[in-house]
Each structure stands twice: as structure tokens, then as C-alpha cells.
Design a protein around this motif. Structure first.
Motif, mmCIF file in Angstrom:
data_model
loop_
_atom_site.group_PDB
_atom_site.id
_atom_site.type_symbol
_atom_site.label_atom_id
_atom_site.label_comp_id
_atom_site.label_asym_id
_atom_site.label_seq_id
_atom_site.Cartn_x
_atom_site.Cartn_y
_atom_site.Cartn_z
ATOM 1 N N VAL A 142 0.627 -1.178 0.084
ATOM 2 C CA VAL A 142 -0.098 0.175 0.110
ATOM 3 C C VAL A 142 0.915 1.304 0.151
ATOM 4 N N SER A 143 0.330 2.278 -0.689
ATOM 5 C CA SER A 143 1.151 3.438 -0.884
ATOM 6 C C SER A 143 0.297 4.578 -0.262
ATOM 7 N N ASN A 155 -7.793 0.630 -8.108
ATOM 8 C CA ASN A 155 -6.810 0.514 -6.933
ATOM 9 C C ASN A 155 -6.351 1.575 -6.467
ATOM 10 N N ARG A 156 -7.115 2.630 -6.485
ATOM 11 C CA ARG A 156 -6.884 3.989 -5.595
ATOM 12 C C ARG A 156 -8.197 4.325 -4.849
ATOM 13 N N GLN A 157 -7.782 4.913 -3.738
ATOM 14 C CA GLN A 157 -8.999 5.262 -3.019
ATOM 15 C C GLN A 157 -8.637 6.434 -2.124
ATOM 16 N N THR A 158 -9.479 7.649 -2.368
ATOM 17 C CA THR A 158 -9.090 8.655 -1.512
ATOM 18 C C THR A 158 -9.668 8.524 -0.015
ATOM 19 N N TRP A 272 -2.829 0.484 -4.249
ATOM 20 C CA TRP A 272 -2.301 -0.873 -4.029
ATOM 21 C C TRP A 272 -2.241 -1.597 -5.486
ATOM 22 N N PRO A 273 -1.305 -2.657 -5.592
ATOM 23 C CA PRO A 273 -1.135 -3.298 -6.637
ATOM 24 C C PRO A 273 -2.657 -3.766 -7.032
ATOM 25 N N SER A 274 -2.903 -3.507 -8.495
ATOM 26 C CA SER A 274 -4.233 -3.827 -9.214
ATOM 27 C C SER A 274 -4.681 -5.242 -8.725
ATOM 28 N N ASN A 275 -3.657 -6.317 -8.722
ATOM 29 C CA ASN A 275 -4.080 -7.682 -8.462
ATOM 30 C C ASN A 275 -4.268 -8.139 -7.078
ATOM 31 N N ALA A 276 -4.161 -7.257 -6.206
ATOM 32 C CA ALA A 276 -4.347 -7.462 -4.663
ATOM 33 C C ALA A 276 -5.741 -8.179 -4.469
ATOM 34 N N SER A 277 -5.408 -9.115 -3.515
ATOM 35 C CA SER A 277 -7.099 -9.944 -3.453
ATOM 36 C C SER A 277 -8.069 -9.014 -2.721
ATOM 37 N N LYS A 278 -9.286 -9.004 -3.215
ATOM 38 C CA LYS A 278 -10.252 -8.207 -2.633
ATOM 39 C C LYS A 278 -10.708 -8.817 -1.355
ATOM 40 N N VAL A 286 -7.036 -0.813 3.801
ATOM 41 C CA VAL A 286 -7.521 0.472 3.258
ATOM 42 C C VAL A 286 -9.137 0.653 3.432
ATOM 43 N N ALA A 287 -9.885 -0.433 3.802
ATOM 44 C CA ALA A 287 -11.217 -0.161 4.345
ATOM 45 C C ALA A 287 -11.428 0.362 5.641
#
Length: 298
Positions: A142-143, A155-158, A272-278, A286-287
Motif C-alpha cells: 500500500v502507498s 486500485n486507488r481510494q481517496t 495498491w497493486p491492481s491484482n491484490a486480493s479483494k 484500506v477499508a
């Protein structure tokens, strides 16, 4: 190797059931398919595992030896799967996070602390830096960055808006006439943050047209924390995150310049990487931050 493991598992199931049909029903295969897999295994091993009759079968000595090993294999796999299911029910693992250095002085620290308390099996490895790191190449999950508002991506969340202000040490500002309008900023020294694209900034106030300012600094630093430290040392004024100033403003050491004017807020966002597990710990992290409303301002 994969085919052999599958065939050994089918062989053990057939022996445990006592018939090919019983194994076939359990595995949802045709009895002929079960028989075929065992025949292939015998051919590969070069031995006979089962003596067949029309109604039943018996194990050869080689079959007895393989069955014992097959049970050990199946027990090990079952234990590993049970352990993994237990791990998934309680999130665990290492989460590598990179974040803008200024956020080390924000409420982000408390929220990560609370997250760790709720999930004691997740280890957080944090790196605070004003150098933008690459998620994949640098090995981060995560960045968390601060930047201009931009379009969302899967793969981006404000996380929240980061309010900014112009700040200066009281000892520095006391050398000048009170600053009441943006024009009064002319002639003041600025401390600049390196790498900021474009020096033009806009000040806005309700009922008035936006005013563009063009800070020029003698000192430029590559860290927002260093910029603010120069402000506290009376090197000049600077545009900084509001949360950095709160304690010093309350003590009277630092003042907000033109407090009734606003600078455009920036987005604080997670990538985060686009292939990260949901369903993995990245999404969980992140949630959790998204639920922590007003992270900076609380």
C-alpha cells in the motif's frame, strides 16, 4: 508430479471405500475413470497395486506400502488446509506500507495503531518518505500519498482531504506589518517543498475572485517535515499541512497567515497493486482507513 499426486489420492480413496464405485461416488467421477487413474499409476510405477476381481479388490504388498504413504500425504494436506482456513478467519501476514513523511505526524499513526490492536496477527512495516516509491518494484503493498485531486481507479481510494495553510513563526512575522491581503505576501521569504509541480498557488475566499500567488524561496527542502522545521526557525513562511501547525499555533509560536483565505485542498489517497486480493489484508487495511473519518483533523 501433479498427475501422480492426484492418482495417489484417488487410489487411497478407492482403498478406503473398498470399491471403485464408492470412491467414484465420493469424488463425483465414473467408476471407469477411477479405475483408469489407478491403472495409469501402476503403469508409471511399474508395479501392481491392486488385485482386482469382479466384486472386490485386495492390495498387493506394494499397494500396502503406497497406501501408508498416501495417508501420510493426505493427512499433511488436510492439516495445511485447516491451518490456512484458520489463518483466513483471523487475518494475518506482513503488510508493507509507504507513506508521505508528513503523515507520520498525523492521526494516521493512531489509526494504524488501532488497526493493529484489532488484528494482532498482521505485522505493519512502514516507510515514511517524501520520495515517491514504486509499489511493485520496491515491494510495497500500500502507498499512502498526498497529491492533487485526480480521477479514481480500481486500485486507488481517496481517504480524506488534506487541508493546507500558509504558516510562519510569530518571531518572523513580527518583523512585518500585519498581513491582511494576498498582496501583503510580497517581500516575504518562502521555504519551498522540492518536487512540487508548479509554484503557482491560488487563494480563495467566499465572495471574492481567486488570487494567484507565486511563492519564491531561498530554501528548498525535499521533506515536508523539514520545511515546517525551517518555518519554526523563522526562515520564512511556507505552505504546509494544517495538522503540522496545530500545537505550535495553540502555543503562539506559529501563526496561520491569511486564515480567512483557503488554499486548494489536496487528496490523501491510498494505492495498491491492481491484482491484490479483494478479500486480503490490503483491502482490509484500506477499508479500515476509509472508515476512520477525518483522520487528519480529528
Amino acid at each position: 508430479m501433479i498427475d501422480e499426486l492426484r492418482q495417489i489420492a484417488i487410489f487411497a480413496r478407492a482403498v478406503d471405500h473398498g470399491t471403485f464405485k464408492g470412491a467414484a461416488d465420493d469424488l463425483r467421477l465414473a467408476p471407469s475413470v477411477v479405475s483408469h487413474h489407478i491403472s495409469q499409476l501402476e503403469a508409471k510405477l511399474g508395479v501392481t497395486l491392486i488385485y482386482r476381481t469382479t466384486r472386490k479388490f485386495t492390495l498387493t504388498p506394494e499397494g500396502e506400502r503406497l497406501l501408508k504413504s498416501a495417508h501420510i500425504m493426505n493427512d499433511a494436506v488436510t492439516a495445511a488446509l485447516d491451518d490456512l482456513r484458520g489463518t483466513l478467519s483471523e487475518p494475518s501476514g506482513v503488510l508493507r506500507v509507504t507513506a508521505t513523511s508528513g503523515l507520520s505526524q498525523s492521526r494516521l499513526i493512531k489509526h494504524i495503531t488501532d488497526f493493529c490492536a484489532r488484528h494482532p496477527k498482521i505485522d505493519i512495516r512502514l516507510e515514511f518518505s517524501d520520495q515517491r516509491r514504486h509499489l511493485i518494484e520496491d515491494g510495497f503493498d500500500v502507498s499512502i500519498q498526498v497529491g492533487a485531486k485526480n480521477s479514481q481507479a480500481p486500485n486507488r481510494q481517496t481517504l480524506f482531504e488534506g487541508r493546507r495553510c500558509i504558516a510562519g513563526a510569530s518571531s518572523y512575522l513580527s518583523q512585518f506589518e500585519p498581513i491582511k491581503t494576498p498582496d501583503d505576501l510580497k517581500g516575504l521569504s518562502w521555504v519551498m517543498l522540492a518536487g512540487v509541480k508548479g509554484s503557482n498557488q491560488r487563494l480563495t475566499r467566499s465572495g471574492q475572485s481567486p488570487v494567484k500567488i507565486d511563492p519564491v524561496g531561498q530554501i528548498t527542502a525535499n521533506s515536508s517535515l523539514a520545511v515546517y522545521r525551517f518555518v519554526k526557525e523563522a526562515a520564512g513562511i511556507a505552505i504546509v499541512p494544517e495538522f503540522l501547525t496545530e500545537e505550535d499555533v495553540s502555543k503562539g509560536d506559529v501563526q496561520i497567515v491569511l486564515p480567512d483565505w483557503d488554499l486548494e485542498a489536496l487528496d490523501v489517497f491510498a494505492e495498491w497493486p491492481s491484482n491484490a486480493s479483494k478479500d486480503g489484508i490490503v483491502s482490509l487495511f484500506v477499508a479500515d482507513l476509509c472508515r476512520s473519518e477525518n483522520m487528519i483533523d480529528s
